[in-house]
Design a protein around this motif. Sequence first.
Motif, PDB file in Angstrom:
ATOM      1  N   ILE A 186      10.125   1.977   2.798  1.00 11.16           N
ATOM      2  CA  ILE A 186       9.475   1.910   1.348  1.00 11.16           C
ATOM      3  C   ILE A 186       7.628   2.840   2.119  1.00 11.16           C
ATOM      4  O   ILE A 186       7.185   1.690   2.842  1.00 11.16           O
ATOM      5  CB  ILE A 186       9.669   1.177   0.874  1.00 11.16           C
ATOM      6  CG1 ILE A 186      10.501   0.875   0.508  1.00 11.16           C
ATOM      7  CG2 ILE A 186       8.775   1.741  -0.691  1.00 11.16           C
ATOM      8  CD1 ILE A 186      10.929  -0.224  -0.647  1.00 11.16           C
ATOM      9  N   TYR A 187       7.656   3.880   1.903  1.00  8.48           N
ATOM     10  CA  TYR A 187       6.178   4.441   1.999  1.00  8.48           C
ATOM     11  C   TYR A 187       6.246   5.223   1.117  1.00  8.48           C
ATOM     12  O   TYR A 187       6.398   5.299   0.038  1.00  8.48           O
ATOM     13  CB  TYR A 187       6.199   5.640   3.087  1.00  8.48           C
ATOM     14  CG  TYR A 187       6.815   4.733   4.536  1.00  8.48           C
ATOM     15  CD1 TYR A 187       6.019   5.193   5.407  1.00  8.48           C
ATOM     16  CD2 TYR A 187       7.991   4.716   4.773  1.00  8.48           C
ATOM     17  CE1 TYR A 187       6.297   4.402   6.759  1.00  8.48           C
ATOM     18  CE2 TYR A 187       9.154   5.061   5.796  1.00  8.48           C
ATOM     19  CZ  TYR A 187       8.036   4.383   6.406  1.00  8.48           C
ATOM     20  OH  TYR A 187       8.741   4.087   8.105  1.00  8.48           O
ATOM     21  N   LYS A 188       4.485   4.780   0.874  1.00 11.99           N
ATOM     22  CA  LYS A 188       3.153   5.592  -0.944  1.00 11.99           C
ATOM     23  C   LYS A 188       3.123   7.419   0.056  1.00 11.99           C
ATOM     24  O   LYS A 188       2.924   7.508   1.583  1.00 11.99           O
ATOM     25  CB  LYS A 188       2.605   4.860   0.046  1.00 11.99           C
ATOM     26  CG  LYS A 188       1.654   5.105  -1.242  1.00 11.99           C
ATOM     27  CD  LYS A 188      -0.196   4.050  -1.404  1.00 11.99           C
ATOM     28  CE  LYS A 188       0.277   2.765  -2.192  1.00 11.99           C
ATOM     29  NZ  LYS A 188      -1.158   1.843  -2.257  1.00 11.99           N
ATOM     30  N   VAL A 189       3.385   7.931  -0.406  1.00  9.14           N
ATOM     31  CA  VAL A 189       3.387   8.935   0.177  1.00  9.14           C
ATOM     32  C   VAL A 189       2.440  10.207  -0.563  1.00  9.14           C
ATOM     33  O   VAL A 189       2.196   9.699  -2.055  1.00  9.14           O
ATOM     34  CB  VAL A 189       4.230   9.885  -0.001  1.00  9.14           C
ATOM     35  CG1 VAL A 189       5.637   9.243   1.462  1.00  9.14           C
ATOM     36  CG2 VAL A 189       5.431  10.324  -1.262  1.00  9.14           C
ATOM     37  N   GLY A 190       2.151  11.403  -0.440  1.00  9.47           N
ATOM     38  CA  GLY A 190       1.631  12.598  -0.659  1.00  9.47           C
ATOM     39  C   GLY A 190       0.634  11.981  -2.147  1.00  9.47           C
ATOM     40  O   GLY A 190      -0.923  11.203  -1.296  1.00  9.47           O
ATOM     41  N   GLY A 191      -0.284  12.380  -3.160  1.00 11.71           N
ATOM     42  CA  GLY A 191      -2.063  12.076  -4.187  1.00 11.71           C
ATOM     43  C   GLY A 191      -2.158  10.362  -3.316  1.00 11.71           C
ATOM     44  O   GLY A 191      -3.541  10.619  -3.422  1.00 11.71           O
ATOM     45  N   ALA A 192      -1.704   9.844  -3.572  1.00 10.97           N
ATOM     46  CA  ALA A 192      -1.916   8.696  -3.713  1.00 10.97           C
ATOM     47  C   ALA A 192      -2.570   7.934  -2.436  1.00 10.97           C
ATOM     48  O   ALA A 192      -3.564   7.219  -1.945  1.00 10.97           O
ATOM     49  CB  ALA A 192      -0.860   7.505  -3.543  1.00 10.97           C
ATOM     50  N   VAL A 193      -1.834   8.620  -0.910  1.00 15.00           N
ATOM     51  CA  VAL A 193      -2.007   8.276  -0.017  1.00 15.00           C
ATOM     52  C   VAL A 193      -3.593   9.202   0.414  1.00 15.00           C
ATOM     53  O   VAL A 193      -4.943   8.879   0.549  1.00 15.00           O
ATOM     54  CB  VAL A 193      -1.243   9.231   0.956  1.00 15.00           C
ATOM     55  CG1 VAL A 193      -2.510   9.365   3.188  1.00 15.00           C
ATOM     56  CG2 VAL A 193      -0.240   7.804   0.784  1.00 15.00           C
ATOM     57  N   THR A 218      -1.058  20.629   4.049  1.00 18.40           N
ATOM     58  CA  THR A 218      -0.880  18.904   4.583  1.00 18.40           C
ATOM     59  C   THR A 218      -1.852  17.734   4.510  1.00 18.40           C
ATOM     60  O   THR A 218      -0.518  16.233   4.712  1.00 18.40           O
ATOM     61  CB  THR A 218      -1.570  19.483   5.914  1.00 18.40           C
ATOM     62  OG1 THR A 218      -3.025  19.575   5.224  1.00 18.40           O
ATOM     63  CG2 THR A 218      -0.785  20.762   6.873  1.00 18.40           C
ATOM     64  N   ILE A 219      -2.318  17.647   3.193  1.00 20.78           N
ATOM     65  CA  ILE A 219      -3.050  16.474   2.996  1.00 20.78           C
ATOM     66  C   ILE A 219      -2.602  15.774   1.816  1.00 20.78           C
ATOM     67  O   ILE A 219      -2.992  14.802   1.824  1.00 20.78           O
ATOM     68  CB  ILE A 219      -4.319  17.004   1.879  1.00 20.78           C
ATOM     69  CG1 ILE A 219      -4.048  17.796   0.742  1.00 20.78           C
ATOM     70  CG2 ILE A 219      -5.862  17.815   2.992  1.00 20.78           C
ATOM     71  CD1 ILE A 219      -5.312  18.446  -0.264  1.00 20.78           C
ATOM     72  N   ASN A 220      -1.064  16.521   1.095  1.00 23.13           N
ATOM     73  CA  ASN A 220      -0.093  16.177   0.476  1.00 23.13           C
ATOM     74  C   ASN A 220       1.024  15.614   0.901  1.00 23.13           C
ATOM     75  O   ASN A 220       2.029  15.047   0.816  1.00 23.13           O
ATOM     76  CB  ASN A 220       0.271  16.971  -0.792  1.00 23.13           C
ATOM     77  CG  ASN A 220      -0.929  17.509  -1.439  1.00 23.13           C
ATOM     78  OD1 ASN A 220      -1.452  16.824  -2.131  1.00 23.13           O
ATOM     79  ND2 ASN A 220      -0.577  18.518  -2.391  1.00 23.13           N
ATOM     80  N   ALA A 221       0.327  15.261   2.698  1.00 25.61           N
ATOM     81  CA  ALA A 221       1.971  15.570   3.653  1.00 25.61           C
ATOM     82  C   ALA A 221       1.761  14.416   4.503  1.00 25.61           C
ATOM     83  O   ALA A 221       1.801  13.781   5.387  1.00 25.61           O
ATOM     84  CB  ALA A 221       2.610  16.531   4.381  1.00 25.61           C
ATOM     85  N   MET A 222       1.216  12.844   3.994  1.00 26.29           N
ATOM     86  CA  MET A 222       0.893  11.660   4.729  1.00 26.29           C
ATOM     87  C   MET A 222       1.434  11.053   3.579  1.00 26.29           C
ATOM     88  O   MET A 222       1.974  11.484   2.813  1.00 26.29           O
ATOM     89  CB  MET A 222      -0.636  11.562   4.805  1.00 26.29           C
ATOM     90  CG  MET A 222      -1.580  12.266   5.850  1.00 26.29           C
ATOM     91  SD  MET A 222      -3.327  12.349   5.537  1.00 26.29           S
ATOM     92  CE  MET A 222      -3.480  12.895   4.096  1.00 26.29           C
ATOM     93  N   ALA A 223       1.850   9.574   4.623  1.00 24.72           N
ATOM     94  CA  ALA A 223       2.533   8.413   4.154  1.00 24.72           C
ATOM     95  C   ALA A 223       2.167   7.233   5.149  1.00 24.72           C
ATOM     96  O   ALA A 223       1.182   7.170   5.700  1.00 24.72           O
ATOM     97  CB  ALA A 223       4.376   8.584   4.439  1.00 24.72           C
ATOM     98  N   GLU A 224       1.590   6.180   4.112  1.00 16.57           N
ATOM     99  CA  GLU A 224       1.693   4.452   4.943  1.00 16.57           C
ATOM    100  C   GLU A 224       2.227   3.586   4.090  1.00 16.57           C
ATOM    101  O   GLU A 224       2.628   3.719   3.055  1.00 16.57           O
ATOM    102  CB  GLU A 224       0.142   4.470   3.995  1.00 16.57           C
ATOM    103  CG  GLU A 224      -0.468   4.626   2.613  1.00 16.57           C
ATOM    104  CD  GLU A 224      -1.611   4.179   2.562  1.00 16.57           C
ATOM    105  OE1 GLU A 224      -2.335   4.952   3.428  1.00 16.57           O
ATOM    106  OE2 GLU A 224      -1.892   3.405   1.572  1.00 16.57           O
ATOM    107  N   ASP A 225       2.383   2.761   5.312  1.00 15.19           N
ATOM    108  CA  ASP A 225       3.159   1.488   4.298  1.00 15.19           C
ATOM    109  C   ASP A 225       2.550   0.600   4.038  1.00 15.19           C
ATOM    110  O   ASP A 225       1.975   0.137   3.627  1.00 15.19           O
ATOM    111  CB  ASP A 225       3.957   0.944   6.156  1.00 15.19           C
ATOM    112  CG  ASP A 225       2.363   0.444   7.636  1.00 15.19           C
ATOM    113  OD1 ASP A 225       2.099   0.407   7.016  1.00 15.19           O
ATOM    114  OD2 ASP A 225       3.078   0.185   8.159  1.00 15.19           O
ATOM    115  N   ASN A 226       3.574  -0.943   3.630  1.00 10.26           N
ATOM    116  CA  ASN A 226       3.007  -1.715   2.506  1.00 10.26           C
ATOM    117  C   ASN A 226       1.438  -2.641   3.955  1.00 10.26           C
ATOM    118  O   ASN A 226       0.866  -2.664   3.357  1.00 10.26           O
ATOM    119  CB  ASN A 226       3.644  -2.753   2.618  1.00 10.26           C
ATOM    120  CG  ASN A 226       4.388  -3.307   3.335  1.00 10.26           C
ATOM    121  OD1 ASN A 226       4.025  -2.732   4.954  1.00 10.26           O
ATOM    122  ND2 ASN A 226       4.864  -3.952   2.938  1.00 10.26           N
TER     123      ASN A 226
END
Length: 407
Positions: free
Chosen positions: A3-10, A94-102
């Motif tokens: 599960i990854y957090k994506v988009g605007g939150a990142v 591109t600034i909306n195409a990033m993800a991060e794990d927990n």
Amino acid sequence: MQIYKVGGAVRDRLLGKPVTDIDWVVVGATTEEMLALGYRPVGADFPVFLHPKSGEEYALARTERKSGRGYGGFTFHASPEVTLEEDLIRRDLTINAMAEDNQQNLTDPYHGQRDLEDRILRHVSPAFAEDPLRVLRVARFAARYADLGFTVAPQTLELMRQLSESGELQALTAERSWKEISRALMEDQPQVFIQVLRDCDALRVLMPEVDALFGVPQPEVHHPEIDTGIHTLSVLEQSALHKQPLTVRWACLLHDLGKGLTPTEEWPRHIAHEHTGLKLIKAVNERFKAPKDCQELALLVGKYHTHGHRALELKASTLLELLQSFDVYRRPQRFEEFIVACEMDARGRKGLEQRSYPQADYLRGAAKAAREVAVQPLLEKGLKGPELGEALKRERLKALKVYKENA
């Protein structure tokens, strides 16, 4: 399952901005596995689920392929084999195409973090040009992050221009367009949204009535900026600086549309532009199915804004007609929004942004004087129906004459 957090939150965390909405992507899972874990399905077109406790949205990683016109013209494919990178490449910027794990480990295959640092709004892939809604979205992001110095990459602006010329923008529904427009107008610099749409020729397609204002001159004595389009952007900018609601911002955008219809031989004067503009304001209102309160205020401001500017000179009878037109007795807030829209119009002129606007308090005082006329004495005289209405009107006119004498 990952599960990854994506988009605007990142994006907003990296920018140091408050994170409000969080989107999650689930890689390597099936619909059946999500249901077994208690997630509730909500997506009609693709698998999106609500977390059993937080209620936040979790979407299965998916790819998409263009299959028709407009925002909805896509087919989606979600399966455990779809990778995170494949899911991210279908996103707009591109600034909306990033993800991060927990653990906040960043996955950034398309260099979004670099573009954040360079303050650039850049498309992820050529597939950007398949979705016309992205023209509006990028212009909205330009307005949102203008204060941070963000600009649209030239190559992205060119793709937006191609979309504008393709006829795809006409395939957008009124509801989808209005959602983006209304959100953009509520940003800190909504005038940037309109300017970016104009830069990529989308304004000419979406709001030709507004686009037509650019290059139309006004008398320099009243409008040092001269150009009506520039004036419109300035009025919109003032409405945001003064934290006005959406109704006022929409009215500010449309208030001068009639000037786009003035024959060139009559420039820079625009006689009766208030009345000629009403049909254009109505057309724009209907095209985007703007909410009723936005529609009503835009039409009233278009028709009466010059009355607002000349408030101190108006006869008592004209003042009364103005107040009646706004139904100030039952809808005082609408008249207040008219007053501030007129003030934004007065301030949206080069070098006059700090000018005082005594008309505002004068109009408020006039409305108060008319509202304070008591009905009870007239009822006690046995008046009713049209007779009562006329008597009330006469008493309000008397009150306004007294107000004018003492103002």
